[in-house]
Motif scaffolding. Structure first.
Motif, PDB file in Angstrom:
ATOM      1  N   ARG A   7       0.905  -1.113  -0.060  1.00 48.31           N
ATOM      2  CA  ARG A   7      -0.105  -0.028  -0.064  1.00 48.31           C
ATOM      3  C   ARG A   7       1.049   1.174  -0.089  1.00 48.31           C
ATOM      4  O   ARG A   7       1.732   1.154   0.832  1.00 48.31           O
ATOM      5  CB  ARG A   7      -0.953   0.242   1.187  1.00 48.31           C
ATOM      6  N   VAL A   8       0.488   2.207  -0.829  1.00 49.35           N
ATOM      7  CA  VAL A   8       1.074   3.636  -0.758  1.00 49.35           C
ATOM      8  C   VAL A   8       0.132   4.477  -1.149  1.00 49.35           C
ATOM      9  O   VAL A   8      -0.688   4.634  -1.736  1.00 49.35           O
ATOM     10  CB  VAL A   8       1.982   3.940  -1.919  1.00 49.35           C
ATOM     11  N   GLY A   9      -0.234   5.261   0.511  1.00 44.96           N
ATOM     12  CA  GLY A   9      -1.563   6.175   0.408  1.00 44.96           C
ATOM     13  C   GLY A   9      -2.549   5.185   0.365  1.00 44.96           C
ATOM     14  O   GLY A   9      -2.880   4.431   0.634  1.00 44.96           O
ATOM     15  N   SER A  10      -3.593   5.869  -0.792  1.00 45.75           N
ATOM     16  CA  SER A  10      -5.041   4.898  -1.026  1.00 45.75           C
ATOM     17  C   SER A  10      -4.900   4.220  -2.140  1.00 45.75           C
ATOM     18  O   SER A  10      -5.946   3.890  -2.734  1.00 45.75           O
ATOM     19  CB  SER A  10      -5.866   6.110  -0.906  1.00 45.75           C
ATOM     20  N   MET A  11      -3.701   3.782  -2.477  1.00 44.01           N
ATOM     21  CA  MET A  11      -3.713   2.494  -3.555  1.00 44.01           C
ATOM     22  C   MET A  11      -2.957   1.495  -2.765  1.00 44.01           C
ATOM     23  O   MET A  11      -1.934   1.365  -2.185  1.00 44.01           O
ATOM     24  CB  MET A  11      -3.302   2.898  -4.932  1.00 44.01           C
ATOM     25  N   LEU A  12      -3.758   0.266  -3.063  1.00 44.82           N
ATOM     26  CA  LEU A  12      -3.149  -0.965  -2.219  1.00 44.82           C
ATOM     27  C   LEU A  12      -3.475  -1.996  -3.288  1.00 44.82           C
ATOM     28  O   LEU A  12      -3.988  -2.163  -4.324  1.00 44.82           O
ATOM     29  CB  LEU A  12      -4.006  -0.981  -1.000  1.00 44.82           C
ATOM     30  N   CYS A  13      -2.679  -3.409  -2.853  1.00 46.31           N
ATOM     31  CA  CYS A  13      -2.921  -4.310  -3.715  1.00 46.31           C
ATOM     32  C   CYS A  13      -2.739  -5.824  -2.569  1.00 46.31           C
ATOM     33  O   CYS A  13      -1.953  -5.727  -1.829  1.00 46.31           O
ATOM     34  CB  CYS A  13      -2.089  -4.477  -4.560  1.00 46.31           C
ATOM     35  N   THR A  14      -3.649  -6.817  -2.734  1.00 45.56           N
ATOM     36  CA  THR A  14      -3.473  -8.107  -2.188  1.00 45.56           C
ATOM     37  C   THR A  14      -2.694  -9.074  -3.286  1.00 45.56           C
ATOM     38  O   THR A  14      -3.643  -9.360  -4.170  1.00 45.56           O
ATOM     39  CB  THR A  14      -4.621  -8.652  -1.650  1.00 45.56           C
ATOM     40  N   PHE A  15      -1.494  -9.326  -3.176  1.00 40.49           N
ATOM     41  CA  PHE A  15      -0.959 -10.341  -4.105  1.00 40.49           C
ATOM     42  C   PHE A  15      -1.219 -11.945  -3.687  1.00 40.49           C
ATOM     43  O   PHE A  15      -0.942 -12.035  -2.498  1.00 40.49           O
ATOM     44  CB  PHE A  15       0.676  -9.997  -4.227  1.00 40.49           C
ATOM     45  N   PHE A  16      -1.683 -12.698  -4.169  1.00 44.28           N
ATOM     46  CA  PHE A  16      -1.779 -13.896  -3.859  1.00 44.28           C
ATOM     47  C   PHE A  16      -0.405 -14.736  -4.120  1.00 44.28           C
ATOM     48  O   PHE A  16      -0.210 -15.345  -5.083  1.00 44.28           O
ATOM     49  CB  PHE A  16      -3.021 -14.731  -4.550  1.00 44.28           C
ATOM     50  N   SER A  17       0.187 -14.415  -3.275  1.00 45.00           N
ATOM     51  CA  SER A  17       1.759 -14.839  -3.571  1.00 45.00           C
ATOM     52  C   SER A  17       2.397 -15.322  -2.075  1.00 45.00           C
ATOM     53  O   SER A  17       2.139 -14.816  -1.010  1.00 45.00           O
ATOM     54  CB  SER A  17       2.493 -13.662  -4.057  1.00 45.00           C
ATOM     55  N   GLU A  18       3.353 -16.419  -2.364  1.00 46.74           N
ATOM     56  CA  GLU A  18       4.013 -16.806  -1.059  1.00 46.74           C
ATOM     57  C   GLU A  18       5.182 -16.031  -0.702  1.00 46.74           C
ATOM     58  O   GLU A  18       5.833 -16.028   0.173  1.00 46.74           O
ATOM     59  CB  GLU A  18       4.090 -18.238  -1.058  1.00 46.74           C
TER      60      GLU A  18
END
Ligand code: KE4
Length: 430
Positions: A353-364
Protein backbone atom coordinates in the motif's frame (compact mmCIF):
# COMPACT_ATOMS: atom_id res chain seq x y z
CA UNK A 1 -25.39 -16.06 -6.32
CA UNK A 2 -25.45 -12.71 -8.18
CA UNK A 3 -28.38 -12.19 -10.57
CA UNK A 4 -26.79 -10.52 -13.60
CA UNK A 5 -29.19 -11.48 -16.38
CA UNK A 6 -29.46 -7.93 -17.74
CA UNK A 7 -25.66 -7.58 -17.84
CA UNK A 8 -25.46 -10.87 -19.74
CA UNK A 9 -28.00 -9.61 -22.28
CA UNK A 10 -26.22 -6.26 -22.56
CA UNK A 11 -22.93 -8.11 -23.02
CA UNK A 12 -24.37 -10.16 -25.90
CA UNK A 13 -25.80 -7.02 -27.51
CA UNK A 14 -22.54 -5.06 -27.12
CA UNK A 15 -20.48 -7.87 -28.64
CA UNK A 16 -22.21 -7.23 -31.96
CA UNK A 17 -20.63 -3.77 -32.15
CA UNK A 18 -17.72 -3.50 -29.73
CA UNK A 19 -14.69 -5.85 -29.55
CA UNK A 20 -15.11 -7.88 -26.38
CA UNK A 21 -18.04 -5.55 -25.44
CA UNK A 22 -15.57 -3.10 -23.91
CA UNK A 23 -13.82 0.12 -24.85
CA UNK A 24 -10.80 -0.80 -22.78
CA UNK A 25 -9.58 -4.41 -22.50
CA UNK A 26 -9.00 -4.64 -18.76
CA UNK A 27 -12.75 -4.10 -18.19
CA UNK A 28 -13.52 -7.37 -19.95
CA UNK A 29 -13.04 -9.68 -16.93
CA UNK A 30 -10.61 -11.63 -19.14
CA UNK A 31 -8.35 -12.42 -16.21
CA UNK A 32 -11.07 -13.37 -13.74
CA UNK A 33 -13.63 -15.11 -15.95
CA UNK A 34 -17.29 -14.33 -16.46
CA UNK A 35 -18.79 -11.36 -18.26
CA UNK A 36 -18.30 -7.72 -17.33
CA UNK A 37 -21.03 -6.06 -15.30
CA UNK A 38 -22.82 -3.26 -17.12
CA UNK A 39 -23.05 -0.29 -14.80
CA UNK A 40 -26.15 1.86 -14.44
CA UNK A 41 -24.96 4.53 -12.00
CA UNK A 42 -22.61 5.49 -9.21
CA UNK A 43 -22.94 7.62 -6.10
CA UNK A 44 -20.41 8.17 -3.34
CA UNK A 45 -18.36 4.99 -2.95
CA UNK A 46 -21.03 2.83 -4.61
CA UNK A 47 -21.79 1.66 -8.14
CA UNK A 48 -25.01 -0.03 -9.26
CA UNK A 49 -25.19 -2.49 -12.13
CA UNK A 50 -28.15 -2.69 -14.54
CA UNK A 51 -29.54 -5.67 -12.60
CA UNK A 52 -29.91 -3.48 -9.53
CA UNK A 53 -26.95 -4.93 -7.61
CA UNK A 54 -24.99 -2.38 -5.52
CA UNK A 55 -21.26 -2.64 -4.89
CA UNK A 56 -18.73 -0.78 -2.79
CA UNK A 57 -16.40 0.43 -5.54
CA UNK A 58 -12.61 0.05 -5.14
CA UNK A 59 -11.90 0.60 -8.87
CA UNK A 60 -13.23 4.20 -8.93
CA UNK A 61 -12.93 4.33 -12.73
CA UNK A 62 -9.30 3.06 -12.36
CA UNK A 63 -8.34 5.88 -10.03
CA UNK A 64 -9.84 9.25 -11.10
CA UNK A 65 -12.75 9.31 -8.62
CA UNK A 66 -10.81 9.96 -5.42
CA UNK A 67 -13.83 11.99 -4.22
CA UNK A 68 -16.21 9.17 -5.12
CA UNK A 69 -19.01 9.23 -7.70
CA UNK A 70 -21.05 12.41 -8.30
CA UNK A 71 -19.10 14.56 -5.87
CA UNK A 72 -21.32 17.60 -5.19
CA UNK A 73 -18.71 20.23 -6.08
CA UNK A 74 -17.74 18.44 -9.29
CA UNK A 75 -21.38 18.18 -10.38
CA UNK A 76 -22.00 21.83 -9.47
CA UNK A 77 -18.98 22.99 -11.51
CA UNK A 78 -20.04 20.96 -14.53
CA UNK A 79 -23.59 22.39 -14.38
CA UNK A 80 -22.13 25.93 -14.26
CA UNK A 81 -19.91 25.30 -17.27
CA UNK A 82 -22.72 23.73 -19.26
CA UNK A 83 -24.55 27.08 -19.13
CA UNK A 84 -21.63 28.64 -21.07
CA UNK A 85 -20.58 25.95 -23.53
CA UNK A 86 -18.63 22.72 -23.75
CA UNK A 87 -15.65 23.51 -25.98
CA UNK A 88 -14.29 26.52 -27.82
CA UNK A 89 -10.98 25.40 -29.31
CA UNK A 90 -9.53 28.55 -27.81
CA UNK A 91 -7.82 29.29 -24.47
CA UNK A 92 -9.97 29.73 -21.37
CA UNK A 93 -8.96 30.84 -17.88
CA UNK A 94 -10.06 27.46 -16.60
CA UNK A 95 -6.95 25.90 -18.16
CA UNK A 96 -4.72 28.40 -16.37
CA UNK A 97 -6.55 27.73 -13.11
CA UNK A 98 -6.04 23.96 -13.33
CA UNK A 99 -2.41 24.46 -14.35
CA UNK A 100 -1.86 26.63 -11.26
CA UNK A 101 -3.45 24.03 -8.97
CA UNK A 102 -1.12 21.35 -10.33
CA UNK A 103 1.96 23.58 -10.04
CA UNK A 104 1.05 24.42 -6.43
CA UNK A 105 1.02 20.71 -5.58
CA UNK A 106 4.08 19.76 -7.63
CA UNK A 107 6.66 22.59 -7.72
CA UNK A 108 8.85 20.59 -10.14
CA UNK A 109 6.24 21.48 -12.75
CA UNK A 110 7.05 25.01 -13.93
CA UNK A 111 5.05 24.70 -17.19
CA UNK A 112 2.33 22.18 -18.10
CA UNK A 113 0.40 21.16 -21.21
CA UNK A 114 -3.07 19.59 -21.00
CA UNK A 115 -3.98 16.63 -23.21
CA UNK A 116 -6.87 14.15 -23.16
CA UNK A 117 -5.46 10.96 -21.68
CA UNK A 118 -2.54 9.52 -19.81
CA UNK A 119 -1.39 7.86 -23.02
CA UNK A 120 -1.21 11.21 -24.78
CA UNK A 121 0.68 12.62 -21.82
CA UNK A 122 3.39 9.95 -21.84
CA UNK A 123 3.62 9.86 -25.64
CA UNK A 124 4.12 13.64 -25.69
CA UNK A 125 6.60 13.62 -22.82
CA UNK A 126 8.74 11.02 -24.60
CA UNK A 127 8.71 13.02 -27.84
CA UNK A 128 9.62 16.16 -25.88
CA UNK A 129 12.50 14.43 -24.07
CA UNK A 130 13.85 13.16 -27.40
CA UNK A 131 13.48 16.58 -29.02
CA UNK A 132 15.12 18.32 -26.07
CA UNK A 133 18.10 15.92 -25.78
CA UNK A 134 18.35 15.08 -29.50
CA UNK A 135 18.71 11.45 -28.39
CA UNK A 136 16.50 8.45 -29.25
CA UNK A 137 16.77 5.72 -26.59
CA UNK A 138 14.02 5.43 -23.94
CA UNK A 139 14.42 3.32 -20.80
CA UNK A 140 11.24 1.87 -19.32
CA UNK A 141 10.72 -0.84 -16.72
CA UNK A 142 9.18 -4.30 -17.04
CA UNK A 143 5.59 -4.29 -15.81
CA UNK A 144 5.21 -0.53 -15.84
CA UNK A 145 2.37 0.67 -18.04
CA UNK A 146 2.31 4.12 -19.56
CA UNK A 147 -0.72 3.83 -21.83
CA UNK A 148 -0.84 2.23 -25.25
CA UNK A 149 2.01 4.24 -26.81
CA UNK A 150 3.60 2.13 -29.56
CA UNK A 151 7.15 2.48 -28.31
CA UNK A 152 6.16 1.74 -24.70
CA UNK A 153 4.05 -1.38 -25.33
CA UNK A 154 7.04 -3.49 -24.45
CA UNK A 155 6.88 -5.67 -21.34
CA UNK A 156 3.92 -3.45 -20.42
CA UNK A 157 1.79 -3.97 -17.34
CA UNK A 158 -1.95 -3.49 -16.68
CA UNK A 159 -4.22 -4.85 -19.41
CA UNK A 160 -1.28 -5.94 -21.56
CA UNK A 161 -0.09 -8.30 -18.82
CA UNK A 162 -3.62 -9.29 -17.79
CA UNK A 163 -4.27 -10.44 -21.34
CA UNK A 164 -0.82 -11.97 -21.67
CA UNK A 165 0.37 -9.68 -24.44
CA UNK A 166 2.96 -7.42 -22.74
CA UNK A 167 4.45 -6.60 -26.15
CA UNK A 168 1.69 -6.02 -28.66
CA UNK A 169 1.51 -7.27 -32.24
CA UNK A 170 1.09 -4.37 -34.64
CA UNK A 171 4.00 -2.47 -33.15
CA UNK A 172 6.76 -2.57 -35.79
CA UNK A 173 10.15 -3.69 -34.52
CA UNK A 174 11.41 -0.36 -35.75
CA UNK A 175 9.22 1.44 -33.21
CA UNK A 176 10.64 -0.45 -30.25
CA UNK A 177 14.30 -0.76 -31.20
CA UNK A 178 14.90 2.47 -29.27
CA UNK A 179 13.12 1.17 -26.18
CA UNK A 180 15.22 -0.54 -23.51
CA UNK A 181 13.30 -2.39 -20.82
CA UNK A 182 14.88 -3.10 -17.44
CA UNK A 183 13.54 -4.92 -14.38
CA UNK A 184 11.87 -2.53 -11.90
CA UNK A 185 13.71 -1.89 -8.63
CA UNK A 186 17.07 -3.02 -10.04
CA UNK A 187 19.35 0.03 -9.90
CA UNK A 188 22.52 -1.81 -10.97
CA UNK A 189 20.90 -2.81 -14.25
CA UNK A 190 20.08 0.84 -14.97
CA UNK A 191 23.64 1.88 -14.07
CA UNK A 192 25.05 -0.74 -16.46
CA UNK A 193 22.89 0.32 -19.42
CA UNK A 194 23.59 4.03 -18.82
CA UNK A 195 27.35 3.51 -18.39
CA UNK A 196 27.36 1.74 -21.76
CA UNK A 197 24.91 3.92 -23.71
CA UNK A 198 24.21 6.94 -21.52
CA UNK A 199 24.86 9.53 -24.19
CA UNK A 200 22.26 7.89 -26.49
CA UNK A 201 19.52 7.86 -23.86
CA UNK A 202 16.86 10.58 -24.05
CA UNK A 203 14.85 9.64 -20.98
CA UNK A 204 14.06 7.20 -18.24
CA UNK A 205 10.30 6.84 -17.69
CA UNK A 206 8.78 4.99 -14.76
CA UNK A 207 5.81 4.77 -12.48
CA UNK A 208 7.59 5.93 -9.30
CA UNK A 209 5.21 3.65 -7.45
CA UNK A 210 4.26 0.89 -9.88
CA UNK A 211 0.49 0.42 -10.02
CA UNK A 212 0.07 -1.68 -13.16
CA UNK A 213 1.53 -4.96 -12.02
CA UNK A 214 -0.33 -4.69 -8.76
CA UNK A 215 1.09 -2.00 -6.43
CA UNK A 216 4.87 -2.21 -6.05
CA UNK A 217 6.69 0.58 -4.15
CA UNK A 218 10.24 1.56 -5.11
CA UNK A 219 12.96 0.03 -2.95
CA UNK A 220 14.76 2.38 -0.53
CA UNK A 221 17.16 4.59 -2.49
CA UNK A 222 15.87 3.48 -5.90
CA UNK A 223 14.32 6.78 -7.00
CA UNK A 224 17.28 8.77 -5.64
CA UNK A 225 19.60 6.45 -7.51
CA UNK A 226 17.70 6.99 -10.77
CA UNK A 227 17.92 10.76 -10.23
CA UNK A 228 21.71 10.52 -9.80
CA UNK A 229 22.14 8.35 -12.89
CA UNK A 230 19.97 10.72 -14.96
CA UNK A 231 22.01 13.72 -13.78
CA UNK A 232 25.29 11.96 -14.53
CA UNK A 233 24.31 11.19 -18.13
CA UNK A 234 22.14 14.21 -18.98
CA UNK A 235 19.04 11.99 -19.22
CA UNK A 236 15.51 13.37 -18.71
CA UNK A 237 13.86 11.63 -15.73
CA UNK A 238 10.11 11.27 -16.26
CA UNK A 239 7.82 10.29 -13.38
CA UNK A 240 4.63 8.88 -14.82
CA UNK A 241 2.27 9.99 -12.03
CA UNK A 242 -0.91 9.44 -14.03
CA UNK A 243 -2.05 7.06 -11.28
CA UNK A 244 -0.04 8.30 -8.28
CA UNK A 245 -0.51 12.04 -8.79
CA UNK A 246 -2.81 13.42 -6.05
CA UNK A 247 -3.40 9.75 -5.13
CA UNK A 248 -0.51 8.72 -2.87
CA UNK A 249 -0.36 12.27 -1.50
CA UNK A 250 -1.33 15.75 -2.64
CA UNK A 251 2.05 16.17 -4.35
CA UNK A 252 2.37 12.60 -5.56
CA UNK A 253 5.41 10.36 -5.20
CA UNK A 254 7.75 13.27 -5.88
CA UNK A 255 6.46 14.88 -2.66
CA UNK A 256 6.69 11.65 -0.62
CA UNK A 257 10.15 10.67 -1.90
CA UNK A 258 11.59 14.20 -2.19
CA UNK A 259 13.04 13.05 -5.53
CA UNK A 260 12.38 15.60 -8.28
CA UNK A 261 11.76 14.45 -11.85
CA UNK A 262 12.48 16.62 -14.90
CA UNK A 263 9.06 15.88 -16.38
CA UNK A 264 5.87 14.51 -14.83
CA UNK A 265 2.91 12.99 -16.60
CA UNK A 266 -0.55 13.19 -15.05
CA UNK A 267 -4.12 12.10 -15.73
CA UNK A 268 -7.02 10.43 -13.91
CA UNK A 269 -7.58 12.52 -10.73
CA UNK A 270 -6.74 15.88 -12.39
CA UNK A 271 -9.79 15.34 -14.58
CA UNK A 272 -12.08 14.26 -11.73
CA UNK A 273 -13.65 11.61 -13.98
CA UNK A 274 -13.56 13.50 -17.29
CA UNK A 275 -10.92 12.78 -19.95
CA UNK A 276 -7.72 14.65 -19.09
CA UNK A 277 -4.00 14.06 -19.20
CA UNK A 278 -1.12 16.45 -18.76
CA UNK A 279 2.65 16.62 -18.94
CA UNK A 280 4.83 19.25 -17.37
CA UNK A 281 8.16 20.10 -15.83
CA UNK A 282 11.11 22.44 -16.18
CA UNK A 283 10.42 25.51 -18.33
CA UNK A 284 13.71 24.91 -20.14
CA UNK A 285 12.34 21.59 -21.40
CA UNK A 286 8.66 22.54 -21.76
CA UNK A 287 9.54 25.59 -23.88
CA UNK A 288 10.67 23.17 -26.59
CA UNK A 289 7.00 22.31 -27.17
CA UNK A 290 5.11 24.05 -29.97
CA UNK A 291 4.24 26.80 -30.52
CA UNK A 292 7.19 28.07 -28.41
CA UNK A 293 9.62 25.40 -29.58
CA UNK A 294 9.86 22.96 -32.49
CA UNK A 295 8.55 19.77 -30.85
CA UNK A 296 5.03 19.35 -32.15
CA UNK A 297 2.04 18.25 -30.06
CA UNK A 298 -1.63 19.21 -30.36
CA UNK A 299 -5.20 18.19 -29.47
CA UNK A 300 -8.67 19.36 -30.47
CA UNK A 301 -10.20 18.99 -27.02
CA UNK A 302 -7.07 19.52 -24.94
CA UNK A 303 -7.95 21.69 -21.94
CA UNK A 304 -11.67 21.63 -22.73
CA UNK A 305 -13.82 23.54 -20.23
CA UNK A 306 -15.82 20.53 -18.99
CA UNK A 307 -12.73 18.52 -18.08
CA UNK A 308 -11.01 21.56 -16.61
CA UNK A 309 -14.02 22.40 -14.46
CA UNK A 310 -14.21 18.85 -13.15
CA UNK A 311 -10.47 18.79 -12.46
CA UNK A 312 -10.49 22.19 -10.74
CA UNK A 313 -13.37 21.18 -8.46
CA UNK A 314 -11.53 17.97 -7.57
CA UNK A 315 -8.14 19.53 -6.88
CA UNK A 316 -9.67 22.44 -4.94
CA UNK A 317 -11.42 19.94 -2.68
CA UNK A 318 -8.22 17.92 -2.24
CA UNK A 319 -6.60 21.05 -0.76
CA UNK A 320 -8.93 20.86 2.23
CA UNK A 321 -7.14 20.31 5.53
CA UNK A 322 -7.11 16.72 6.78
CA UNK A 323 -8.52 15.14 3.63
CA UNK A 324 -5.38 13.07 3.02
CA UNK A 325 -5.10 12.21 6.73
CA UNK A 326 -8.57 10.66 6.64
CA UNK A 327 -7.75 8.87 3.38
CA UNK A 328 -4.55 7.51 4.92
CA UNK A 329 -6.38 6.34 8.05
CA UNK A 330 -9.08 4.50 6.12
CA UNK A 331 -6.68 3.04 3.55
CA UNK A 332 -4.43 1.72 6.34
CA UNK A 333 -7.50 0.24 8.09
CA UNK A 334 -8.53 -1.54 4.89
CA UNK A 335 -5.05 -2.83 4.03
CA UNK A 336 -4.47 -4.17 7.56
CA UNK A 337 -7.90 -5.76 7.60
CA UNK A 338 -7.44 -7.48 4.24
CA UNK A 339 -4.08 -8.82 5.38
CA UNK A 340 -5.63 -10.06 8.62
CA UNK A 341 -8.41 -11.81 6.72
CA UNK A 342 -5.87 -13.74 4.64
CA UNK A 343 -3.59 -14.57 7.58
CA UNK A 344 -6.50 -15.85 9.70
CA UNK A 345 -7.60 -18.11 6.84
CA UNK A 346 -4.05 -19.32 6.27
CA UNK A 347 -4.02 -18.02 2.69
CA UNK A 348 -0.53 -16.89 1.60
CA UNK A 349 -0.69 -13.28 0.43
CA UNK A 350 1.67 -10.31 0.15
CA UNK A 351 0.19 -6.87 0.76
CA UNK A 352 1.37 -3.49 -0.48
CA UNK A 353 0.00 0.00 0.00
CA UNK A 354 1.11 3.55 -0.76
CA UNK A 355 -1.43 6.12 0.37
CA UNK A 356 -4.87 5.14 -0.91
CA UNK A 357 -3.70 2.65 -3.55
CA UNK A 358 -3.17 -0.91 -2.39
CA UNK A 359 -2.90 -4.50 -3.54
CA UNK A 360 -3.36 -8.04 -2.23
CA UNK A 361 -0.93 -10.30 -4.11
CA UNK A 362 -1.81 -13.98 -3.92
CA UNK A 363 1.80 -14.93 -3.49
CA UNK A 364 3.96 -16.74 -0.95
CA UNK A 365 6.89 -14.41 -1.64
CA UNK A 366 7.62 -10.71 -1.53
CA UNK A 367 6.53 -9.01 -4.78
CA UNK A 368 9.09 -6.40 -5.79
CA UNK A 369 9.13 -6.55 -9.59
CA UNK A 370 7.38 -7.89 -12.68
CA UNK A 371 8.83 -11.41 -12.49
CA UNK A 372 7.68 -11.93 -8.90
CA UNK A 373 4.31 -10.34 -9.71
CA UNK A 374 3.80 -12.76 -12.58
CA UNK A 375 4.37 -15.70 -10.23
CA UNK A 376 1.21 -14.78 -8.29
CA UNK A 377 -1.67 -17.26 -8.14
CA UNK A 378 -3.97 -15.43 -10.57
CA UNK A 379 -6.56 -18.23 -10.39
CA UNK A 380 -6.88 -17.70 -6.67
CA UNK A 381 -7.13 -13.96 -7.26
CA UNK A 382 -10.00 -14.64 -9.69
CA UNK A 383 -11.85 -16.70 -7.06
CA UNK A 384 -11.30 -13.96 -4.49
CA UNK A 385 -12.54 -11.31 -6.93
CA UNK A 386 -15.78 -13.19 -7.60
CA UNK A 387 -16.30 -14.02 -3.94
CA UNK A 388 -16.04 -10.35 -3.05
CA UNK A 389 -18.22 -9.34 -5.98
CA UNK A 390 -20.98 -11.71 -4.89
CA UNK A 391 -20.88 -10.03 -1.48
CA UNK A 392 -21.13 -6.55 -2.99
CA UNK A 393 -17.51 -5.41 -3.20
CA UNK A 394 -16.03 -4.44 -6.57
CA UNK A 395 -12.26 -4.84 -6.85
CA UNK A 396 -10.17 -4.67 -10.05
CA UNK A 397 -10.86 -7.66 -12.32
CA UNK A 398 -7.13 -8.44 -12.46
CA UNK A 399 -4.34 -9.27 -10.05
CA UNK A 400 -2.15 -6.76 -11.91
CA UNK A 401 -4.06 -3.63 -10.86
CA UNK A 402 -4.52 -1.47 -7.79
CA UNK A 403 -7.43 -1.05 -5.41
CA UNK A 404 -8.31 2.57 -4.66
CA UNK A 405 -9.95 4.13 -1.61
CA UNK A 406 -11.95 7.36 -1.93
CA UNK A 407 -12.56 10.15 0.56
CA UNK A 408 -16.16 8.89 0.88
CA UNK A 409 -15.43 5.27 1.81
CA UNK A 410 -16.57 5.20 5.45
CA UNK A 411 -15.19 3.08 8.29
CA UNK A 412 -18.42 1.07 8.05
CA UNK A 413 -17.79 0.39 4.33
CA UNK A 414 -14.25 -0.69 5.13
CA UNK A 415 -15.18 -2.91 8.05
CA UNK A 416 -17.89 -4.57 5.93
CA UNK A 417 -15.28 -5.15 3.21
CA UNK A 418 -12.93 -6.77 5.71
CA UNK A 419 -15.72 -8.97 7.07
CA UNK A 420 -16.56 -10.16 3.54
CA UNK A 421 -12.87 -10.76 2.88
CA UNK A 422 -12.67 -13.00 5.95
CA UNK A 423 -15.47 -15.15 4.54
CA UNK A 424 -14.01 -15.28 1.04
CA UNK A 425 -10.47 -16.03 2.19
CA UNK A 426 -11.80 -18.96 4.26
CA UNK A 427 -13.67 -20.20 1.19
CA UNK A 428 -10.37 -20.26 -0.74
CA UNK A 429 -8.86 -22.90 1.54
CA UNK A 430 -8.51 -26.03 -0.61
P1 KE4 B 1 -4.98 6.44 -20.14
O1 KE4 B 1 -4.49 6.62 -21.57
O2 KE4 B 1 -5.68 5.11 -19.93
O3 KE4 B 1 -5.79 7.64 -19.65
O4 KE4 B 1 -3.70 6.43 -19.19
C1 KE4 B 1 -2.66 5.53 -19.46
C2 KE4 B 1 -1.82 5.34 -18.20
C3 KE4 B 1 -0.59 5.96 -18.13
N1 KE4 B 1 0.20 5.82 -17.04
C4 KE4 B 1 -0.23 5.09 -15.97
C5 KE4 B 1 0.68 4.97 -14.78
C6 KE4 B 1 -1.48 4.45 -15.99
O5 KE4 B 1 -1.88 3.71 -14.92
C7 KE4 B 1 -2.30 4.57 -17.12
C8 KE4 B 1 -3.65 3.88 -17.23
N2 KE4 B 1 -4.00 3.01 -16.17
C9 KE4 B 1 -4.93 1.94 -16.50
C10 KE4 B 1 -5.21 1.17 -15.20
N3 KE4 B 1 -4.15 0.35 -14.84
C11 KE4 B 1 -6.16 2.42 -17.16
C12 KE4 B 1 -7.27 1.40 -17.23
C13 KE4 B 1 -7.51 0.95 -18.65
O6 KE4 B 1 -6.54 0.74 -19.40
O7 KE4 B 1 -8.72 0.85 -18.98
Amino acid sequence: MLVVDKSKEAFREALKSIPGSVNSPVRAFGAVGGNPLFIESGHGCYINDIDGNRYVDYVLSWGPLILGHLDKSVVKSLKEILKKGTSFGAPTELETHLAQLVKEAMPSIEKIRMVNSGTEATMSAIRLARGYTKRDIVIKFDGCYHGHVDGLLVQAGSGATTLGVPTSPGVPQDYVRNTVTIPFNNLDAVKEVCNNRGEEIACIILEPVAGNMGVIPPKKGYLKGLREIADKHGIVLIFDEVMTGFRVSHGGVQELSKVTPDLTTLGKIIGGGLPVGAYGGKSEIMDCISPVGPVYQAGTLSGNPMAMASGIATLEKLKKRGIYKKLERNSKRLAEGLKRSADEAGIPTYHTRVGSMLCTFFSEEEVTDYESAKRCDTKRYASYFHGMLERGFYFAPSQFEAAFVSTVHSEENIDATIEASCEVMKSLRN
